[in-house]
Write an enzyme that holds these catalytic residues in place. Structure first.
Site, PDB file in Angstrom:
ATOM      1  N   GLU A  41      24.302 -50.148   4.354  1.00 38.42           N
ATOM      2  CA  GLU A  41      24.948 -50.505   5.620  1.00 38.42           C
ATOM      3  C   GLU A  41      24.370 -51.810   6.181  1.00 38.42           C
ATOM      4  OE1 GLU A  41      25.809 -48.515  10.052  1.00 38.42           O
ATOM      5  OE2 GLU A  41      24.406 -47.558   8.658  1.00 38.42           O
ATOM      6  N   LYS A 116      33.609 -48.846  10.010  1.00 39.67           N
ATOM      7  CA  LYS A 116      32.910 -47.615  10.391  1.00 39.67           C
ATOM      8  C   LYS A 116      33.635 -46.988  11.575  1.00 39.67           C
ATOM      9  CE  LYS A 116      28.224 -45.979  11.483  1.00 39.67           C
ATOM     10  NZ  LYS A 116      26.815 -46.402  11.656  1.00 39.67           N
ATOM     11  N   CYS A 153      27.603 -44.594   6.840  1.00 39.75           N
ATOM     12  CA  CYS A 153      26.575 -43.783   7.502  1.00 39.75           C
ATOM     13  C   CYS A 153      27.143 -42.586   8.268  1.00 39.75           C
ATOM     14  CB  CYS A 153      25.718 -44.667   8.394  1.00 39.75           C
ATOM     15  SG  CYS A 153      24.062 -43.974   8.686  1.00 39.75           S
ATOM     16  N   SER A 310     -13.910 -48.488  16.055  1.00 38.78           N
ATOM     17  CA  SER A 310     -14.891 -47.786  16.889  1.00 38.78           C
ATOM     18  C   SER A 310     -15.852 -46.954  16.057  1.00 38.78           C
ATOM     19  CB  SER A 310     -14.157 -46.848  17.859  1.00 38.78           C
ATOM     20  OG  SER A 310     -13.546 -45.784  17.138  1.00 38.78           O
ATOM     21  N   GLY A 311     -15.450 -46.667  14.820  1.00 41.34           N
ATOM     22  CA  GLY A 311     -16.235 -45.745  14.009  1.00 41.34           C
ATOM     23  C   GLY A 311     -15.659 -44.345  14.022  1.00 41.34           C
TER      24      GLY A 311
END
Length: 346
Positions: A41, A116, A153, A310-311
């Site tokens: 599409e 469509k 679709c 940040s860890g």
């Protein structure tokens, strides 16, 4: 009779590159002896093009690019291209100025358009804002023998027996069945959701079996800002059996054959050997996130990313996704410690 599916990853607005992708797929399909290539599409404009569609210059450029593509394509193959089409009645009758269409390109010309009919306007969709709905379903005849109905679709998503109700007044697939088509193709740009592929296949299988008509479904793949498209194109025979699958979260290309004797699509046992099955939802989500990040960076023209780490597990996951998408050499992690950061985090 051989038909190819090109599962494409277009860039929204990049008409030149998108046209080249279609041309490359058509040349590959022609080499394989195919009579028809099915694309996705709005494969020429990329989906969703959103407010590019309100620019007259973009509409004009798309029309010109489509005509040039028709000239450039191999002459021995027909190609269905997802594109926009001008609504010639717009100024006299009102409505929207363009259709969401599929164009049949053959022997150097734009031979036919298919509009469509069902325009989704819910969730992430806003097609009523841009498009005029088509009024009727139509087909074309391939090689003077095969009647192929064309849908786009949402046109496949209104079977009242499947849903328990109709979501729209008309059912385009039912209209095509009344026209006695031999095959229905669908050009789609269906965004990813967890588990959506199983739902899609259930719907299409039901429809193919109900009407005794095989269905070819080509879905866009790729990340476009906040939307991710998973591909996973497929084919169902008229018994409702899936006989072809294309790769998830990757561009792909496949060829399938229509048997004019049995009036059905034929499975190719070698076709799906390269498909890696997704084992669980976590893997599916991972692949979606990696694709989304990769395409966002590349389609925006970035080369590297910087992440504040940040860890903790959240930033670690983001770093892992970015590294998988872009390569570790393109990801720079920056530690921003404070007096409250733990030794473990640092």
């Amino acid at each position: 009779m051989k038909i190819a599916i090109a599962q494409l990853n277009p860039t929204v607005g990049d008409l030149t590159a998108n046209s080249q992708r279609i041309l490359n797929a058509a040349e590959k399909a022609a080499e394989a002896g195919c009579h028809l290539l099915l694309t996705t599409e709005l494969s020429l404009t990329g989906y969703p093009p959103r407010d590019l569609l309100i620019r007259p210059s973009f509409i004009e450029a798309t029309t010109e690019k489509l005509q040039q593509l028709a000239i450039d394509l191999p002459p021995q193959i027909a190609v269905l291209v997802g594109t926009i089409q001008q609504n010639l009645d717009y100024q006299t009758k009102g409505g929207n100025p363009i259709f969401n269409s599929a164009a049949l390109l053959e022997k150097g010309k734009v031979k036919q358009y298919f509009q469509k009919r069902l325009l989704p306007t819910y969730d992430v969709f806003d097609e009523d804002r841009y498009f005029e709905p088509g009024l009727e379903s139509d087909f074309f005849v391939l090689e003077d023998t095969l009647k192929i109905g064309v849908t786009i679709c949402e046109d496949l998503w209104n079977d009242e027996l499947f849903w328990g109700k109709r979501n729209y007044p008309c059912n385009p697939f039912q209209d095509l069945a009344h026209l006695e088509v031999d095959l229905v193709v669908n050009l789609s740009a269906s965004p990813y959701q967890v588990g959506k592929q199983k739902f899609r296949q259930s719907l299409i299988s039901h429809t193919a079996k109900r009407y005794n008509i095989p269905i070819l479904y080509a879905n866009q793949v790729g990340g476009n800002d906040d939307l991710i498209f998973d591909g996973c194109s497929f084919a169902f025979n008229k018994n409702g059996d899936k006989i072809l699958s294309l790769k998830p979260f990757e561009t792909d290309f496949a060829v399938i054959e229509f048997d004019t004797q049995t009036q059905d699509l034929i499975a190719n046992s070698n076709q799906n050997q390269d498909i890696k099955l997704i084992e669980n939802e976590d893997q599916e989500i991972w692949l979606a996130l990696v694709l989304g990040v990769k395409d966002y960076v590349q389609k925006c023209g970035f080369s590297k990313v910087v992440l504040g780490l940040s860890g903790g597990i959240d930033s670690a996951l983001v770093a892992a996704i970015a590294t998988e998408a872009l390569g570790k050499e393109n990801v720079l992690g920056v530690l921003m410690p404070s007096p409250y950061s733990s030794d473990h985090s640092i």
